[in-house]
Design a protein around this motif. Structure first.
Motif, PDB file in Angstrom:
ATOM      1  N   ARG A 120       0.848  -1.196   0.000  1.00 53.88           N
ATOM      2  CA  ARG A 120       0.000   0.000   0.000  1.00 53.88           C
ATOM      3  C   ARG A 120       0.883   1.246   0.000  1.00 53.88           C
ATOM      4  NH1 ARG A 120      -5.406  -0.826   1.978  1.00 53.88           N
ATOM      5  NH2 ARG A 120      -5.686  -2.804   3.087  1.00 53.88           N
ATOM      6  N   THR A 121       0.455   2.273  -0.721  1.00 52.44           N
ATOM      7  CA  THR A 121       1.127   3.567  -0.697  1.00 52.44           C
ATOM      8  C   THR A 121       0.084   4.638  -0.379  1.00 52.44           C
ATOM      9  OG1 THR A 121       0.762   4.095  -3.034  1.00 52.44           O
ATOM     10  CG2 THR A 121       2.694   2.744  -2.499  1.00 52.44           C
ATOM     11  N   ALA A 122       0.547   5.878  -0.241  1.00 51.95           N
ATOM     12  CA  ALA A 122      -0.382   6.967   0.054  1.00 51.95           C
ATOM     13  C   ALA A 122      -1.378   7.182  -1.080  1.00 51.95           C
ATOM     14  CB  ALA A 122       0.399   8.253   0.315  1.00 51.95           C
ATOM     15  N   SER A 123      -0.988   6.805  -2.304  1.00 51.18           N
ATOM     16  CA  SER A 123      -1.847   7.050  -3.463  1.00 51.18           C
ATOM     17  C   SER A 123      -2.485   5.793  -4.038  1.00 51.18           C
ATOM     18  CB  SER A 123      -1.044   7.748  -4.569  1.00 51.18           C
ATOM     19  OG  SER A 123       0.062   6.950  -4.957  1.00 51.18           O
ATOM     20  N   GLY A 124      -2.126   4.622  -3.516  1.00 50.01           N
ATOM     21  CA  GLY A 124      -2.703   3.397  -4.071  1.00 50.01           C
ATOM     22  C   GLY A 124      -1.876   2.176  -3.741  1.00 50.01           C
ATOM     23  N   LEU A 125      -1.386   1.489  -4.793  1.00 48.29           N
ATOM     24  CA  LEU A 125      -0.643   0.246  -4.606  1.00 48.29           C
ATOM     25  C   LEU A 125       0.655   0.263  -5.403  1.00 48.29           C
ATOM     26  CD1 LEU A 125      -3.589  -2.314  -4.933  1.00 48.29           C
ATOM     27  CD2 LEU A 125      -2.475  -1.576  -2.822  1.00 48.29           C
ATOM     28  N   ARG A 126       1.598  -0.550  -4.950  1.00 50.47           N
ATOM     29  CA  ARG A 126       2.898  -0.692  -5.621  1.00 50.47           C
ATOM     30  C   ARG A 126       3.212  -2.177  -5.759  1.00 50.47           C
ATOM     31  NH1 ARG A 126       6.744   2.396  -2.396  1.00 50.47           N
ATOM     32  NH2 ARG A 126       6.061   4.119  -3.745  1.00 50.47           N
TER      33      ARG A 126
END
Length: 225
Positions: A120-126
């Motif tokens: 998870r990232t602040a803007s979505g997924l990695r």
């Protein structure tokens, strides 16, 4: 006309006026009620919250934590001369599941060098690829991948190559890979798909049957016991 008759006539007219006035008031009141907007005591915040697509996608994969599934290559275009995936059993294992990271080793026969890492990232997924040697040390080409370019859907997320991965590929003579886009699809209790594509027509897809778990494989290289 007699005084009594005149009084009766006047009374009748007065009653008619009163009745007409009452009817007019009633009609106006009904009209006002009909045109007034209906009042709702429901607070908009009481409505059920919509789960964001990346969160739903992450949760769908996390629901399979601890399970392993066999896969089959559905596309490998153009066909490579010596595919490492040909005639080998393919198994994915949803092995480690945290609140913000899922690690999925991808076993190709006895080769346990590959692990997909979804974060998870602040803007979505990695999505990253953790490649290891047999002794657990990192491969020269490792930790490549990228962030999802959009919110995607609860079923499919796409990850264009990031700048760090481009540098790694160029440093290791893998120029064709600098235009990679990876994708993962998850249809709960049906299938999991890993995909690699390029604008030049390169397409690799491997599909895993989520309806038929298989025994969990050994730990990936560098993944502990």
């Amino acid at each position: 006309m007699s005084i009594l008759g005149a009084a009766h006539a006047c009374g009748t007219k007065a009653h008619a006026v009163v009745r007409a006035s009452l009817c007019l008031s009633l009609v106006c009141a009904m009209s006002a009620c009909a045109s007034a907007p209906m009042r709702s005591d429901r607070n908009p915040s009481d409505a059920p919250a919509q789960v964001a697509a990346p969160d739903a996608f992450f949760a769908a994969i996390r629901a399979h934590c601890g399970k392993a599934y066999a896969g089959i290559v559905r596309a490998d275009t153009p066909p490579p001369a010596n595919s490492p995936f040909a005639d080998r059993p393919l198994v994915m294992h949803v092995r480690e599941c945290g609140d913000d990271e899922i690690r999925i080793p991808f076993h190709v026969g006895e080769d346990r060098s590959r692990t997909w890492v979804l974060t998870r990232t602040a803007s979505g997924l990695r999505l990253k690829h953790d490649h290891r040697h047999h002794d657990g040390s990192p491969d020269a080409v490792t930790q490549y991948g990228g962030d999802a370019a959009s919110t995607g859907t609860a079923v499919r997320q796409e990850f264009p190559v990031d700048s760090e991965s481009v540098e790694n590929f160029l440093a290791n003579g893998l120029r064709a890979s600098i235009r990679n886009t990876w994708a993962i699809e998850i249809e709960r209790d049906r299938r999991f798909v890993y995909e690699l594509s390029r604008p030049d027509g390169r397409l690799f897809r491997v599909e895993f049957d989520l309806d038929r778990p298989v025994p969990a494989p050994p730990a990936p290289w560098g993944g502990g016991s």
